[in-house]
Design a protein around this motif. Structure first.
Motif, PDB file in Angstrom:
ATOM      1  N   VAL A 111      -2.072  -8.433 -37.911  1.00  0.00           N
ATOM      2  CA  VAL A 111      -3.245  -7.240 -37.737  1.00  0.00           C
ATOM      3  C   VAL A 111      -2.983  -6.747 -36.076  1.00  0.00           C
ATOM      4  CG1 VAL A 111      -5.538  -7.279 -36.537  1.00  0.00           C
ATOM      5  CG2 VAL A 111      -5.585  -9.007 -39.094  1.00  0.00           C
ATOM      6  N   LEU A 112      -1.726  -7.206 -35.469  1.00  0.00           N
ATOM      7  CA  LEU A 112      -2.210  -6.642 -34.315  1.00  0.00           C
ATOM      8  C   LEU A 112      -0.227  -5.443 -34.428  1.00  0.00           C
ATOM      9  CD1 LEU A 112      -1.656  -9.478 -31.282  1.00  0.00           C
ATOM     10  CD2 LEU A 112      -3.271  -7.607 -31.551  1.00  0.00           C
ATOM     11  N   ASN A 113       0.258  -5.914 -35.817  1.00  0.00           N
ATOM     12  CA  ASN A 113       0.897  -4.870 -35.583  1.00  0.00           C
ATOM     13  C   ASN A 113       0.812  -3.696 -37.018  1.00  0.00           C
ATOM     14  OD1 ASN A 113       4.169  -5.412 -34.580  1.00  0.00           O
ATOM     15  ND2 ASN A 113       3.417  -7.401 -35.366  1.00  0.00           N
ATOM     16  N   LEU A 114      -0.173  -4.362 -37.579  1.00  0.00           N
ATOM     17  CA  LEU A 114      -0.873  -2.937 -38.544  1.00  0.00           C
ATOM     18  C   LEU A 114      -1.867  -2.381 -37.489  1.00  0.00           C
ATOM     19  CD1 LEU A 114      -1.597  -5.129 -41.557  1.00  0.00           C
ATOM     20  CD2 LEU A 114      -0.524  -3.263 -41.321  1.00  0.00           C
ATOM     21  N   ALA A 115      -2.297  -2.506 -36.272  1.00  0.00           N
ATOM     22  CA  ALA A 115      -2.702  -1.923 -35.349  1.00  0.00           C
ATOM     23  C   ALA A 115      -2.222  -1.117 -34.208  1.00  0.00           C
ATOM     24  CB  ALA A 115      -3.805  -2.814 -34.742  1.00  0.00           C
ATOM     25  N   LYS A 116      -1.024  -1.425 -34.344  1.00  0.00           N
ATOM     26  CA  LYS A 116       0.125  -1.315 -33.642  1.00  0.00           C
ATOM     27  C   LYS A 116       0.099   0.460 -34.613  1.00  0.00           C
ATOM     28  CE  LYS A 116       5.394  -1.634 -32.251  1.00  0.00           C
ATOM     29  NZ  LYS A 116       5.446  -0.654 -30.937  1.00  0.00           N
ATOM     30  N   GLN A 117       0.933   0.042 -35.984  1.00  0.00           N
ATOM     31  CA  GLN A 117       0.794   1.165 -36.938  1.00  0.00           C
ATOM     32  C   GLN A 117       0.463   2.174 -36.886  1.00  0.00           C
ATOM     33  OE1 GLN A 117       2.117  -0.503 -40.662  1.00  0.00           O
ATOM     34  NE2 GLN A 117       1.596   1.571 -41.107  1.00  0.00           N
ATOM     35  N   HIS A 118      -1.130   1.668 -37.261  1.00  0.00           N
ATOM     36  CA  HIS A 118      -2.662   2.575 -36.851  1.00  0.00           C
ATOM     37  C   HIS A 118      -2.162   4.021 -35.774  1.00  0.00           C
ATOM     38  CE1 HIS A 118      -6.884   4.189 -37.863  1.00  0.00           C
ATOM     39  NE2 HIS A 118      -6.589   3.805 -36.564  1.00  0.00           N
ATOM     40  N   ALA A 119      -1.785   3.047 -34.774  1.00  0.00           N
ATOM     41  CA  ALA A 119      -2.187   3.726 -33.453  1.00  0.00           C
ATOM     42  C   ALA A 119      -0.911   4.792 -33.516  1.00  0.00           C
ATOM     43  CB  ALA A 119      -2.385   3.039 -32.450  1.00  0.00           C
ATOM     44  N   GLU A 120       0.539   4.322 -33.292  1.00  0.00           N
ATOM     45  CA  GLU A 120       1.401   4.888 -32.854  1.00  0.00           C
ATOM     46  C   GLU A 120       1.663   6.521 -34.293  1.00  0.00           C
ATOM     47  OE1 GLU A 120       3.976   2.118 -30.679  1.00  0.00           O
ATOM     48  OE2 GLU A 120       4.055   2.097 -32.669  1.00  0.00           O
ATOM     49  N   SER A 121       1.321   6.126 -35.736  1.00  0.00           N
ATOM     50  CA  SER A 121       0.934   6.749 -36.916  1.00  0.00           C
ATOM     51  C   SER A 121      -0.088   8.124 -36.512  1.00  0.00           C
ATOM     52  CB  SER A 121       1.270   6.357 -38.149  1.00  0.00           C
ATOM     53  OG  SER A 121       1.832   4.809 -38.606  1.00  0.00           O
TER      54      SER A 121
END
Length: 318
Positions: free
Chosen positions: A303-313
């Motif tokens: 979940v945290l890495n998907l949140a990271k991808q969401h924010a950075e993308s």
């Protein structure tokens, strides 16, 4: 003091554990969400060792409610007086006392006294508070008795840990992903279903189905209390997988000069009698601790890495 009638209730249970152990369980309100079934979250505001002031969220008669409480602790007498500074309706006032009496080296009696008033002593309101008080008090004493009576093994049944990830993006976008749990099916690989109801702002009731590589789908239910201005979401599972007696935690997003740190924190109370049925004959608490740590850690990291991808993308797109 109002002129309304004062309604009183007393609940008690005998516990096969030392009085000091039982008192310790009721003295620390921050552990109540893990130890007491109706408690969802405790936000401590002040504590000096004697006076305790906190905001508390609980389930009552099927709803989530909240109030501001004060307590005065007397460790020598093993008693705790409490009252709701800002009561939750329909109660006009609510207070009482916890008392622990020693009945020998390994036995004690835990008593919970309640008193409350409602406006104009309306029968329907009295009935609502009585029902909530009866149901929650009995659940509290039953679980506290169970936990106290395994006090020599309790440390091995408790597990706390966290996962974290650094993100080069705004806290708002990270929080947006964590808050949007209704959108996780199709985005988070292990989540196959998430039904979310937000009947009051910032309080989410979630029914979720998750997939695992080594077993059938798991059905869980949780309450999430959201603090958007602080980028925090605290949660408690009200229906847990069989291996977990209780599970609480928090998602938090901490901004700094170069980005944010996103954290997933977990507190778990293992269900000792479920270890062998779930993990196989001959397994024990050590294997259960490892299994739960790895499973929840892996899910949180996903979940945290998907949140990271969401924010950075989103930042790159802008």
């Amino acid at each position: 003091m109002t002129g309304e009638r004062v309604h009183r209730r007393t609940y008690a249970v005998d516990v096969a554990a030392p009085a000091g152990v039982v008192y310790g369980l009721i003295a620390d309100t921050t552990q109540w969400p893990l130890f007491v079934p109706p408690s969802i979250h405790v936000e401590r505001l002040d504590f000096d060792g004697i006076r305790d002031r906190f905001q508390m969220w609980v389930t009552a008669n099927g709803t989530v409610t909240s109030w501001l409480s004060r307590r005065t602790l007397d460790a020598q007498a093993r008693s705790i007086d409490f009252h709701q500074e800002v009561p939750a309706g329909p109660a006009l006032s609510l207070g009482g006392r916890w008392t622990v009496e020693s009945r020998g080296a390994e036995r004690s009696r835990l008593t919970l006294d309640h008193e409350f008033t409602v406006v104009d002593d309306r029968p329907e309101d009295v009935s609502w508070v009585e029902r909530a008080t009866d149901t929650n008090s009995r659940a509290e004493l039953t679980r506290l008795k169970e936990i106290a009576e395994c006090w020599t093994r309790l440390d091995s049944l408790l597990l706390s840990f966290e996962e974290s990830v650094r993100i080069k993006g705004p806290a708002e976008l990270v929080y947006d992903f964590l808050y949007g749990i209704a959108d996780w099916p199709g985005r988070v690989p292990y989540v196959s279903r998430a039904d979310v109801a937000e009947e009051q702002p910032g309080v989410q009731r979630v029914r979720m189905e998750t997939l695992s590589a080594d077993g059938p789908p798991q059905h869980t239910e949780a309450v999430r209390i959201c603090f958007p201005h602080a980028f925090r979401i605290v949660h408690k599972h009200t229906v847990t997988p069989v291996l977990l007696e209780a599970h609480t935690g928090e998602w938090s997003v901490i901004p700094d000069e170069t980005g944010v740190t996103a954290l997933a924190q977990h507190n778990v109370l293992l269900r000792e009698e479920a270890v062998e049925p779930v993990l196989g004959r001959g397994t024990g608490i050590d294997e259960a601790r490892t299994y739960v740590r790895e499973l929840l850690g892996r899910q949180s990291s996903t979940v945290l890495n998907l949140a990271k991808q969401h924010a950075e993308s989103a930042i790159r797109t802008l």
